[in-house]
Design a protein around this motif. Structure first.
Motif, PDB file in Angstrom:
ATOM      1  N   SER A 160       0.821  -1.206   0.000  1.00  0.00           N
ATOM      2  CA  SER A 160       0.000   0.000   0.000  1.00  0.00           C
ATOM      3  C   SER A 160       0.855   1.256   0.000  1.00  0.00           C
ATOM      4  CB  SER A 160      -0.948   0.000   1.204  1.00  0.00           C
ATOM      5  OG  SER A 160      -0.198  -0.070   2.398  1.00  0.00           O
ATOM      6  N   SER A 161       2.165   1.116   0.251  1.00  0.00           N
ATOM      7  CA  SER A 161       3.087   2.244   0.184  1.00  0.00           C
ATOM      8  C   SER A 161       3.601   2.377  -1.248  1.00  0.00           C
ATOM      9  CB  SER A 161       4.274   2.030   1.120  1.00  0.00           C
ATOM     10  OG  SER A 161       3.831   1.881   2.438  1.00  0.00           O
ATOM     11  N   PRO A 162       3.544   3.571  -1.827  1.00  0.00           N
ATOM     12  CA  PRO A 162       3.995   3.748  -3.212  1.00  0.00           C
ATOM     13  C   PRO A 162       5.492   3.476  -3.373  1.00  0.00           C
ATOM     14  CG  PRO A 162       2.858   5.710  -2.393  1.00  0.00           C
ATOM     15  CD  PRO A 162       3.033   4.802  -1.243  1.00  0.00           C
ATOM     16  N   ALA A 163       5.867   2.893  -4.513  1.00  0.00           N
ATOM     17  CA  ALA A 163       7.264   2.633  -4.849  1.00  0.00           C
ATOM     18  C   ALA A 163       7.447   2.847  -6.346  1.00  0.00           C
ATOM     19  CB  ALA A 163       7.658   1.217  -4.469  1.00  0.00           C
ATOM     20  N   THR A 164       8.595   3.351  -6.730  1.00  0.00           N
ATOM     21  CA  THR A 164       8.874   3.554  -8.153  1.00  0.00           C
ATOM     22  C   THR A 164       9.241   2.224  -8.804  1.00  0.00           C
ATOM     23  OG1 THR A 164      11.232   3.962  -7.845  1.00  0.00           O
ATOM     24  CG2 THR A 164       9.743   5.879  -7.703  1.00  0.00           C
ATOM     25  N   GLN A 201       0.373   6.095  -9.663  1.00  0.00           N
ATOM     26  CA  GLN A 201       0.033   7.483  -9.407  1.00  0.00           C
ATOM     27  C   GLN A 201       1.327   8.258  -9.271  1.00  0.00           C
ATOM     28  OE1 GLN A 201      -2.327   6.980  -5.831  1.00  0.00           O
ATOM     29  NE2 GLN A 201      -4.191   7.297  -7.003  1.00  0.00           N
ATOM     30  N   PHE A 202       1.487   9.253 -10.126  1.00  0.00           N
ATOM     31  CA  PHE A 202       2.663  10.126 -10.094  1.00  0.00           C
ATOM     32  C   PHE A 202       3.964   9.335 -10.210  1.00  0.00           C
ATOM     33  CE2 PHE A 202      -0.662  12.082  -7.408  1.00  0.00           C
ATOM     34  CZ  PHE A 202      -0.983  13.140  -8.233  1.00  0.00           C
ATOM     35  N   GLY A 203       3.955   8.277 -11.031  1.00  0.00           N
ATOM     36  CA  GLY A 203       5.153   7.486 -11.272  1.00  0.00           C
ATOM     37  C   GLY A 203       5.467   6.455 -10.207  1.00  0.00           C
ATOM     38  N   CYS A 204       4.568   6.281  -9.244  1.00  0.00           N
ATOM     39  CA  CYS A 204       4.765   5.287  -8.187  1.00  0.00           C
ATOM     40  C   CYS A 204       3.649   4.254  -8.236  1.00  0.00           C
ATOM     41  CB  CYS A 204       4.795   5.951  -6.813  1.00  0.00           C
ATOM     42  SG  CYS A 204       6.217   7.017  -6.570  1.00  0.00           S
ATOM     43  N   TYR A 205       4.012   3.024  -7.965  1.00  0.00           N
ATOM     44  CA  TYR A 205       3.069   1.910  -8.028  1.00  0.00           C
ATOM     45  C   TYR A 205       2.715   1.422  -6.637  1.00  0.00           C
ATOM     46  CZ  TYR A 205       4.291   1.683 -12.956  1.00  0.00           C
ATOM     47  OH  TYR A 205       4.482   1.974 -14.277  1.00  0.00           O
ATOM     48  N   LYS A 206       1.481   0.965  -6.499  1.00  0.00           N
ATOM     49  CA  LYS A 206       1.071   0.306  -5.258  1.00  0.00           C
ATOM     50  C   LYS A 206       0.011  -0.731  -5.568  1.00  0.00           C
ATOM     51  CE  LYS A 206      -2.115   3.930  -3.754  1.00  0.00           C
ATOM     52  NZ  LYS A 206      -2.444   4.827  -2.671  1.00  0.00           N
ATOM     53  N   ARG A 207      -0.146  -1.669  -4.664  1.00  0.00           N
ATOM     54  CA  ARG A 207      -1.068  -2.793  -4.825  1.00  0.00           C
ATOM     55  C   ARG A 207      -2.499  -2.328  -4.574  1.00  0.00           C
ATOM     56  NH1 ARG A 207      -0.419  -8.486  -1.644  1.00  0.00           N
ATOM     57  NH2 ARG A 207       1.478  -8.563  -2.859  1.00  0.00           N
ATOM     58  N   LEU A 208      -3.420  -2.861  -5.352  1.00  0.00           N
ATOM     59  CA  LEU A 208      -4.841  -2.545  -5.154  1.00  0.00           C
ATOM     60  C   LEU A 208      -5.536  -3.576  -4.275  1.00  0.00           C
ATOM     61  CD1 LEU A 208      -6.106  -1.234  -8.612  1.00  0.00           C
ATOM     62  CD2 LEU A 208      -5.774   0.026  -6.506  1.00  0.00           C
ATOM     63  N   LEU A 256       4.765  -4.394 -14.469  1.00  0.00           N
ATOM     64  CA  LEU A 256       3.926  -3.453 -13.717  1.00  0.00           C
ATOM     65  C   LEU A 256       2.764  -2.953 -14.570  1.00  0.00           C
ATOM     66  CD1 LEU A 256       6.658  -1.457 -11.798  1.00  0.00           C
ATOM     67  CD2 LEU A 256       4.828  -2.817 -10.759  1.00  0.00           C
ATOM     68  N   THR A 257       3.029  -2.724 -15.845  1.00  0.00           N
ATOM     69  CA  THR A 257       1.958  -2.306 -16.754  1.00  0.00           C
ATOM     70  C   THR A 257       0.910  -3.402 -16.883  1.00  0.00           C
ATOM     71  OG1 THR A 257       3.457  -0.872 -17.983  1.00  0.00           O
ATOM     72  CG2 THR A 257       1.438  -1.546 -19.110  1.00  0.00           C
ATOM     73  N   GLN A 258       1.360  -4.648 -16.985  1.00  0.00           N
ATOM     74  CA  GLN A 258       0.418  -5.762 -17.065  1.00  0.00           C
ATOM     75  C   GLN A 258      -0.409  -5.884 -15.787  1.00  0.00           C
ATOM     76  OE1 GLN A 258       3.243  -8.872 -18.047  1.00  0.00           O
ATOM     77  NE2 GLN A 258       2.389  -8.992 -20.105  1.00  0.00           N
ATOM     78  N   LEU A 259       0.235  -5.720 -14.638  1.00  0.00           N
ATOM     79  CA  LEU A 259      -0.489  -5.784 -13.369  1.00  0.00           C
ATOM     80  C   LEU A 259      -1.494  -4.643 -13.257  1.00  0.00           C
ATOM     81  CD1 LEU A 259       2.402  -6.750 -10.922  1.00  0.00           C
ATOM     82  CD2 LEU A 259       0.521  -8.207 -11.687  1.00  0.00           C
ATOM     83  N   GLU A 260      -1.131  -3.493 -13.789  1.00  0.00           N
ATOM     84  CA  GLU A 260      -2.046  -2.352 -13.776  1.00  0.00           C
ATOM     85  C   GLU A 260      -3.246  -2.611 -14.685  1.00  0.00           C
ATOM     86  OE1 GLU A 260      -1.764   2.506 -14.129  1.00  0.00           O
ATOM     87  OE2 GLU A 260      -0.061   1.296 -14.755  1.00  0.00           O
TER      88      GLU A 260
END
Length: 63
Positions: free
Chosen positions: A20-24, A55-62, A43-47
């Motif tokens: 849940s914490s954003p990471a690049t 969000q703003f170049g950082c990824y987090k789990r949904l 990461l694109t596939q997971l998205e």
């Protein structure tokens, strides 16, 4: 989700690294020992599968 047969070991490693914490993508690639390009691709596939968000170049789990 990690028990799905279609998910590769690389994708599982990246998915496990997401929280849940954003990471690049660079941070995730470094932690999983994958190339930045491969990490960004997964990461694109997971998205697209609605398992992560960027969000703003950082990824987090949904989920």
């Amino acid at each position: 989700m990690q028990n799905q047969q279609y998910m590769t070991e690389e994708a599982k490693a990246i998915y496990n690294e997401l929280s849940s914490s954003p990471a690049t993508a660079g941070e995730i690639a470094e932690n999983t020992h994958l190339s930045l390009a491969r990490c960004q691709f997964i990461l694109t596939q997971l998205e697209m599968a609605k398992l992560s968000i960027c969000q703003f170049g950082c990824y987090k789990r949904l989920q």
